[in-house]
Design an enzyme around this catalytic site. Structure first.
Site, PDB file in Angstrom:
ATOM      1  N   HIS A   1       0.797  -1.236   0.000  1.00  0.00           N
ATOM      2  CA  HIS A   1       0.000   0.000   0.000  1.00  0.00           C
ATOM      3  C   HIS A   1       0.826   1.281   0.000  1.00  0.00           C
ATOM      4  O   HIS A   1       0.277   2.379   0.088  1.00  0.00           O
ATOM      5  CB  HIS A   1      -0.952  -0.005   1.201  1.00  0.00           C
ATOM      6  CG  HIS A   1      -1.865  -1.188   1.212  1.00  0.00           C
ATOM      7  ND1 HIS A   1      -1.518  -2.372   1.817  1.00  0.00           N
ATOM      8  CD2 HIS A   1      -3.076  -1.376   0.651  1.00  0.00           C
ATOM      9  CE1 HIS A   1      -2.500  -3.249   1.646  1.00  0.00           C
ATOM     10  NE2 HIS A   1      -3.448  -2.675   0.938  1.00  0.00           N
TER      11      HIS A   1
ATOM     12  N   ARG B   1       0.366   9.174  16.164  1.00  0.00           N
ATOM     13  CA  ARG B   1      -0.915   9.506  15.559  1.00  0.00           C
ATOM     14  C   ARG B   1      -1.322  10.898  16.000  1.00  0.00           C
ATOM     15  O   ARG B   1      -1.236  11.229  17.195  1.00  0.00           O
ATOM     16  CB  ARG B   1      -1.966   8.474  15.989  1.00  0.00           C
ATOM     17  CG  ARG B   1      -3.392   8.909  15.800  1.00  0.00           C
ATOM     18  CD  ARG B   1      -4.378   7.771  15.835  1.00  0.00           C
ATOM     19  NE  ARG B   1      -5.707   8.190  16.242  1.00  0.00           N
ATOM     20  CZ  ARG B   1      -6.505   9.003  15.548  1.00  0.00           C
ATOM     21  NH1 ARG B   1      -6.115   9.495  14.398  1.00  0.00           N
ATOM     22  NH2 ARG B   1      -7.691   9.340  16.008  1.00  0.00           N
TER      23      ARG B   1
ATOM     24  N   GLY C   1      -4.640  13.230  15.755  1.00  0.00           N
ATOM     25  CA  GLY C   1      -6.033  13.153  15.304  1.00  0.00           C
ATOM     26  C   GLY C   1      -6.993  13.837  16.244  1.00  0.00           C
ATOM     27  O   GLY C   1      -6.590  14.590  17.136  1.00  0.00           O
TER      28      GLY C   1
ATOM     29  N   GLU D   1     -25.308   1.968  17.349  1.00  0.00           N
ATOM     30  CA  GLU D   1     -26.643   2.174  17.923  1.00  0.00           C
ATOM     31  C   GLU D   1     -26.616   1.992  19.431  1.00  0.00           C
ATOM     32  O   GLU D   1     -27.377   2.594  20.168  1.00  0.00           O
ATOM     33  CB  GLU D   1     -27.644   1.221  17.279  1.00  0.00           C
ATOM     34  CG  GLU D   1     -27.987   1.667  15.865  1.00  0.00           C
ATOM     35  CD  GLU D   1     -28.913   0.694  15.179  1.00  0.00           C
ATOM     36  OE1 GLU D   1     -29.953   0.358  15.767  1.00  0.00           O
ATOM     37  OE2 GLU D   1     -28.569   0.259  14.066  1.00  0.00           O
TER      38      GLU D   1
ATOM     39  N   GLU E   1     -11.950   7.516  20.048  1.00  0.00           N
ATOM     40  CA  GLU E   1     -11.409   7.701  18.694  1.00  0.00           C
ATOM     41  C   GLU E   1     -11.417   6.329  18.044  1.00  0.00           C
ATOM     42  O   GLU E   1     -12.086   5.428  18.549  1.00  0.00           O
ATOM     43  CB  GLU E   1     -10.031   8.394  18.746  1.00  0.00           C
ATOM     44  CG  GLU E   1      -9.004   7.711  19.627  1.00  0.00           C
ATOM     45  CD  GLU E   1      -8.269   6.608  18.957  1.00  0.00           C
ATOM     46  OE1 GLU E   1      -7.457   6.909  18.081  1.00  0.00           O
ATOM     47  OE2 GLU E   1      -8.469   5.421  19.322  1.00  0.00           O
TER      48      GLU E   1
ATOM     49  N   GLU F   1      -8.428   4.536  16.346  1.00  0.00           N
ATOM     50  CA  GLU F   1      -7.178   3.935  15.837  1.00  0.00           C
ATOM     51  C   GLU F   1      -6.105   3.586  16.883  1.00  0.00           C
ATOM     52  O   GLU F   1      -5.256   2.721  16.612  1.00  0.00           O
ATOM     53  CB  GLU F   1      -6.521   4.881  14.803  1.00  0.00           C
ATOM     54  CG  GLU F   1      -7.291   5.069  13.519  1.00  0.00           C
ATOM     55  CD  GLU F   1      -8.346   6.168  13.597  1.00  0.00           C
ATOM     56  OE1 GLU F   1      -8.330   6.932  14.600  1.00  0.00           O
ATOM     57  OE2 GLU F   1      -9.189   6.263  12.713  1.00  0.00           O
TER      58      GLU F   1
ATOM     59  N   ASP G   1     -15.375  17.385  20.019  1.00  0.00           N
ATOM     60  CA  ASP G   1     -16.744  17.493  20.521  1.00  0.00           C
ATOM     61  C   ASP G   1     -16.863  16.667  21.804  1.00  0.00           C
ATOM     62  O   ASP G   1     -15.985  15.874  22.109  1.00  0.00           O
ATOM     63  CB  ASP G   1     -17.761  17.004  19.472  1.00  0.00           C
ATOM     64  CG  ASP G   1     -17.431  15.620  18.934  1.00  0.00           C
ATOM     65  OD1 ASP G   1     -16.262  15.184  19.052  1.00  0.00           O
ATOM     66  OD2 ASP G   1     -18.326  14.966  18.413  1.00  0.00           O
TER      67      ASP G   1
HETATM   68  N1  HPA Z   1     -16.209   8.816  17.652  1.00  0.00           N
HETATM   69  C1  HPA Z   1     -15.092   8.288  17.171  1.00  0.00           C
HETATM   70  N2  HPA Z   1     -14.057   9.006  16.796  1.00  0.00           N
HETATM   71  C2  HPA Z   1     -14.155  10.345  16.903  1.00  0.00           C
HETATM   72  C3  HPA Z   1     -15.279  10.957  17.396  1.00  0.00           C
HETATM   73  C4  HPA Z   1     -16.373  10.144  17.796  1.00  0.00           C
HETATM   74  O1  HPA Z   1     -17.406  10.631  18.239  1.00  0.00           O
HETATM   75  N3  HPA Z   1     -15.089  12.301  17.368  1.00  0.00           N
HETATM   76  C5  HPA Z   1     -13.844  12.491  16.880  1.00  0.00           C
HETATM   77  N4  HPA Z   1     -13.274  11.311  16.593  1.00  0.00           N
END
Ligand code: HPA
Length: 233
Positions: free
Chosen positions: A4, A87, A89, A162, A178, A180, A203
């Site tokens: 890859h 990482r 992110g 869900e 997250e 990973e 968030d």
């Molecule tokens: N879930 C999984 N990964 C994420 C989220 C989430 O709500 N927000 C930012 N990365």
């Protein structure tokens, strides 16, 4: 070349930053590195090598989720000899006192991913960050005056689950979710490499708090300074 990644041997640095988004990889390379050269375009999962304060650093997109990052992390370590994988992110906060714009250093990664179940046959392997990298990132973050949090994160397989264990994990002190870190930590252990996940909180999944795109940009820059300074020390 690996399956890859179509880089030649020697084109990828021992230090690799791993954003999920390949265009983020391009942005990081162009914004924070000098003498940048692109080494990968397979599947548009862009990878670049440049220098930061004179030290060779690569940036490789990983895609989202455990299967995708597992492919890139494995090939980087197994086929290209990469030794320091960070990482960079975003994550959604779980624990109530974690705030949007905090920077989380993932000390460990709880997961519902099948990966370790398949690998370890039911034994609970504990995926953990490299202590030396964690310490360096912590010191760099403190020096930069950031709101740092260090602790457990939850690596989830489902973004749109869900049923989710978010409230329970928050009760158990898990800082954020997250997709990973657990895979990266487990694979780094196998290949005797150092790994760390540095995450900005975009968030809050329990309180509903969100960030604006300007705030996300600012925190992103903070996180990148922590990642790069920890990487080159
Ligand atoms: N879930 C999984 N990964 C994420 C989220 C989430 O709500 N927000 C930012 N990365």
């Amino acid at each position: 070349m690996s399956i890859h990644i179509n880089a030649e041997q020697g084109e990828i640095a021992e230090i690799v930053l791993l954003p999920g988004d390949p265009l983020r990889a391009k942005f990081i390379a162009e914004t924070f590195l000098e003498d940048v050269k692109q080494y990968n375009d397979v599947r548009n999962m862009l990878g670049f090598t440049g220098t930061y304060k004179g030290v060779r650093v690569s940036v490789q997109g990983t895609g989202m989720g455990v299967p995708s990052i597992s492919i890139y992390a494995t090939e980087l370590m197994k086929d290209y000899g990469c030794k320091k994988l960070i990482r960079v992110g975003t994550a959604g906060a779980l624990k109530r006192d974690v705030k949007v714009r905090d920077v989380v250093l993932a000390q460990g990664a709880t997961t519902d991913s099948k990966m370790n179940e398949i690998q370890f046959g039911g034994l609970d392997f504990a995926p953990i960050a490299d202590f030396d990298l964690l310490l360096k990132a912590y010191n760099a973050g403190k020096e930069a005056g950031l709101n740092l949090r260090v602790g457990n994160v939850y690596t989830a397989d489902l973004f749109y689950g869900e049923k989710n264990p978010n409230e329970m994990l928050a009760d158990y002190g898990v800082l954020a979710v997250e997709m990973e870190a657990a895979a990266l930590y487990t694979l780094a252990a196998k290949y005797d490499a150092q790994a760390l996940a540095i995450l900005t909180i975009s968030d809050h999944l329990i309180t509903g708090e969100v960030t604006t795109s300007e705030e996300r940009q600012l925190t992103f820059k903070d996180m990148m300074v922590v990642a790069l300074e920890a990487a080159i020390q």
